[in-house]
Design a protein around this motif. Structure first.
Motif, mmCIF file in Angstrom:
data_model
loop_
_atom_site.group_PDB
_atom_site.id
_atom_site.type_symbol
_atom_site.label_atom_id
_atom_site.label_comp_id
_atom_site.label_asym_id
_atom_site.label_seq_id
_atom_site.Cartn_x
_atom_site.Cartn_y
_atom_site.Cartn_z
ATOM 1 N N SER A 1 0.834 -1.194 0.000
ATOM 2 C CA SER A 1 0.000 0.000 0.000
ATOM 3 C C SER A 1 0.873 1.251 0.000
ATOM 4 N N VAL A 2 0.225 2.370 -0.262
ATOM 5 C CA VAL A 2 0.972 3.601 -0.502
ATOM 6 C C VAL A 2 1.710 4.066 0.746
ATOM 7 N N THR A 3 1.040 4.000 1.877
ATOM 8 C CA THR A 3 1.580 4.607 3.090
ATOM 9 C C THR A 3 1.877 3.545 4.132
ATOM 10 N N SER B 1 -10.841 -2.361 1.808
ATOM 11 C CA SER B 1 -10.239 -1.040 2.007
ATOM 12 C C SER B 1 -10.195 -0.611 3.467
ATOM 13 N N THR C 1 -6.937 2.139 8.402
ATOM 14 C CA THR C 1 -7.040 2.786 7.102
ATOM 15 C C THR C 1 -8.444 2.530 6.568
ATOM 16 N N ASP D 1 -9.054 3.609 3.329
ATOM 17 C CA ASP D 1 -8.873 3.789 1.894
ATOM 18 C C ASP D 1 -7.769 2.870 1.361
ATOM 19 N N GLY E 1 -5.063 1.716 2.637
ATOM 20 C CA GLY E 1 -3.671 1.992 2.937
ATOM 21 C C GLY E 1 -3.134 3.299 2.413
ATOM 22 N N LYS E 2 -3.989 4.115 1.828
ATOM 23 C CA LYS E 2 -3.494 5.423 1.360
ATOM 24 C C LYS E 2 -3.240 6.343 2.543
ATOM 25 N N SER E 3 -4.070 6.243 3.556
ATOM 26 C CA SER E 3 -3.886 7.078 4.738
ATOM 27 C C SER E 3 -4.263 6.263 5.973
ATOM 28 N N TRP E 4 -3.760 6.699 7.116
ATOM 29 C CA TRP E 4 -3.979 5.978 8.363
ATOM 30 C C TRP E 4 -4.349 6.958 9.465
#
Lengths: 191, 454
Positions: free
Chosen positions: B359-361, B377, B394, B396, B398-401
């Protein structure tokens, strides 16, 4: 979707699953004593002694592990600094012994590794190089005396050698350093 | 020529300039892990002792959460620490208002009187393990005081945790001592209103909703073998048993005790504290073994357990699985925990664990402990940072936490979602009462339930 609720994780409750009071107490004592200043002192000493940060990290970890295993021998927590300091000294000696006379890889700070127009830089760099070139016994007392600000007696206790030996090593170490810097200075101004 | 004093000042200045800056954070983490590593190693003297390994890890894990957090926080390690989301106050440390010495209300062996309308009776026990089979129906296994001291007790809810009544529990020690030979139970699962199992290391089953319990033996494995994990889904119950040299998987229809041993054997790793995770979703299932690092895995496909390459096998740290569907799998991995820690990373698989994408973050935890997925998600990861144990989520993929619960010096267990909106977790510490927490809003907020006086 499964309606069974949860995913097994196999973790549990300390008070019921084997963390006895003694172990818990030891862990908490360890956490309290092994604070940032203690780790900073250990890591910086190890880096100055070993000249390699990876080695210094391992030596600091080795020392902390030894401290954990022998924590019960520390009767007075107020003497932790000196007690742990001796462990760190020995951990660095162990690391140096393992090198078996291999050349010490020196890792310079980036700001020290780059040229600098400052007049004081070159002599200090030469001095730093000279310190790193000292034999382990001499470097040990120099670092403890001039970085750790320990007295001769404290160094003697930390290293396990007599105060006279400490004085002698300091004397010869400083003489060696001065000679190295003088030679560097003469080289710089030689036409 | 410089004076001696001046030259000594030069030496001091040179040493100060050559000295490194702060202690690397990964070294702080390594040193913080020493107690858990050492305690675990001391307890596990050999493979034959593995029967208690999950318990050993649990015992050690509580130390690493409390002590590592203490060391890291005292040392001011620069670990990512998020704040509670707006409008979602963090959960207070469980039991923060109660003394650890507060007596635990006794649970009678017969069902308690029905709760008075409007009342919110306490669980009546110190929770250890929780299982829900629907949004309404759940059970909690825990410890309660009884005439002989501390006994296993079970509380049941039929209204989503709002009220609880005591039901019968197996006549077995709860949280058996680290002594290898100690029998007992430590976890609980139900498949439906009738069929349930209490296990770890023993195995007990009920097929009448907990009125009667019978101790089980799994054919093909030695008596006394350790049941390390158990889950039920789609009419089948699967138990992971350590037979003295390897993990085995035994399965049975939920309504009977017809255990059959699968052919697959999962050897333990070289580390001192092997643990196994079992995750089921419908007809799919995954097994992942950590032994400090990810060691091995297995997958349930078409009704059979087969070898599976788990995620993070080269991460030099453990992984924690969660599944929200038969194909949607998530893995939170402590990448480099035993070498050069780089933090908690989330990996997602849309194909049942065949492939994973990071994931991104990164997950804002210093160390992970478990994970749960409400949907592909929405993923909640439990672990620790400098403040102690916490849950981060998260929404979304793993885009934001965000931090959704700060729990203090506790160990978390049985984190999971029953429905996309409802989830549970048990938090317990050496010096605080154990607490059951639930979310009813998909993991955004977590609140204690079943506490005395609540």
């Amino acid at each position: 979707m499964s309606m069974t609720a949860v995913e097994q994780r196999g973790v549990a409750k300390a008070e019921d699953r084997g963390v006895g009071r003694t172990e818990d107490s030891q862990a908490r004592t360890f956490a309290e004593l092994m604070d940032r200043p203690a780790l900073e002192r250990a890591y910086r000493y190890a880096t100055l002694m070993l000249g390699d940060r990876a080695d210094a990290e391992d030596a600091t970890h080795d020392a902390a592990l030894t401290a954990w295993r022998h924590l019960g021998e520390l009767r007075d927590p107020g003497k932790f600094e000196a007690w742990f300091g001796r462990i760190v000294v020995n951990a660095c000696r162990d690391r140096l012994r393992r090198r078996r006379r291999m050349p010490i890889h020196v890792e310079l700070d980036s700001e020290l590794a780059s040229p600098d127009a400052n007049d004081d830089f070159a002599p200090r760099d030469a001095l730093a190089a000279a310190i790193r070139s000292l034999g382990a016994d001499h470097r040990e007392v120099v670092v403890l005396r001039y970085y750790g600000d320990l007295s001769v007696d404290q160094i003697a206790a930390r290293t396990g050698v007599g105060a006279g030996t400490v004085k002698s090593r300091l004397h010869y170490a400083l003489r060696e350093l001065r000679a190295a810097v003088d030679a560097q200075d003469q080289g710089r101004f030689r036409p | 020529m410089k004076s001696d004093e001046s030259f000594e000042q030069d030496v001091r200045a040179s040493l100060r300039a050559s000295a490194p800056g702060q202690v690397p954070e990964d070294l702080v983490v390594r040193i913080a892990a020493i107690p858990v590593e050492e305690l675990a190693t001391a307890r596990v003297h050999g493979l034959h002792l593995f029967a208690r390994s999950a318990v050993n890890l649990a015992a050690a894990a509580i130390v690493v959460v409390a002590v590592a957090a203490l060391i890291i926080s005292r040392n001011g390690a620069n670990v990512p620490v998020g704040g509670p989301p707006n409008g979602s106050p963090s959960v207070a440390a469980p039991g923060a208002t109660s003394s650890a010495a507060t007596p635990v209300p006794a649970v009678s062996p017969s069902p308690s009187p029905a709760a008075q309308p409007g009342a919110v009776p306490a669980l009546g026990l110190s929770p250890a393990s929780v299982t829900f089979v629907s949004a309404d129906d759940g059970w909690v296994l825990g410890k309660a005081t009884c005439a002989s001291g501390q006994c296993a007790a079970i509380a049941r809810t039929a209204d989503g945790g709002r009220t609880w009544v005591a039901v019968s529990a197996p006549d077995a020690p709860i949280f058996p001592s680290p002594n290898d030979a100690s029998p007992g139970i430590s976890e609980l699962r139900f498949a439906d209103a009738l069929n349930g199992w209490a296990f770890g290391p023993d195995l007990w089953s009920t097929h009448d909703g907990g009125t009667t319990w019978v101790r089980q033996a799994i054919p093909g494995v030695a008596a006394g073998s350790n049941v390390a994990a158990l889950e039920a889904a789609s009419g089948m119950v699967h138990a992971v048993v350590f037979d003295g040299s390897a993990y085995r998987v035994a399965s049975s229809p939920v309504g009977s005790d017809s255990w059959a041993l699968a052919a697959i054997r999962i050897p333990v790793g070289a580390g001192p504290v092997p643990t196994i995770q079992l995750v089921l979703q419908g007809g799919s299932g995954w097994l992942l073994e950590n032994d400090r690092t990810v060691v091995a895995g297995a997958r349930l496909a078409n009704g059979a357990w087969v070898t599976w390459q788990p995620p993070c096998a080269t991460a030099v740290g453990p992984a924690f699985l969660a599944a929200s569907g038969t194909l949607d799998l998530a893995a939170a991995c402590d990448v480099g925990l035993w070498s050069n820690p780089t933090g908690e990373h989330l990996f997602l698989s849309p194909d049942g664990g065949s492939t994973f994408t990071e994931s991104v973050t990164k997950v804002p935890l210093t160390m992970g402990a478990m994970a749960a997925a409400a949907s592909p998600s929405v993923i909640v990861v439990g672990g620790s940072d400098a403040t102690g144990a916490l849950l981060v989520a998260t929404f979304d993929a793993g885009k934001s936490w965000s931090v959704v619960a700060r729990l203090g010096s506790v160990q978390i267990a049985d984190l999971g979602f029953t429905t996309p909106s409802q989830g549970v977790v048990v938090a317990a510490g050496a010096n605080v009462p154990a607490t059951l927490l639930m979310t009813r809003d998909g993991g955004h907020t977590w609140s204690p339930v079943g506490q005395a006086g609540s």
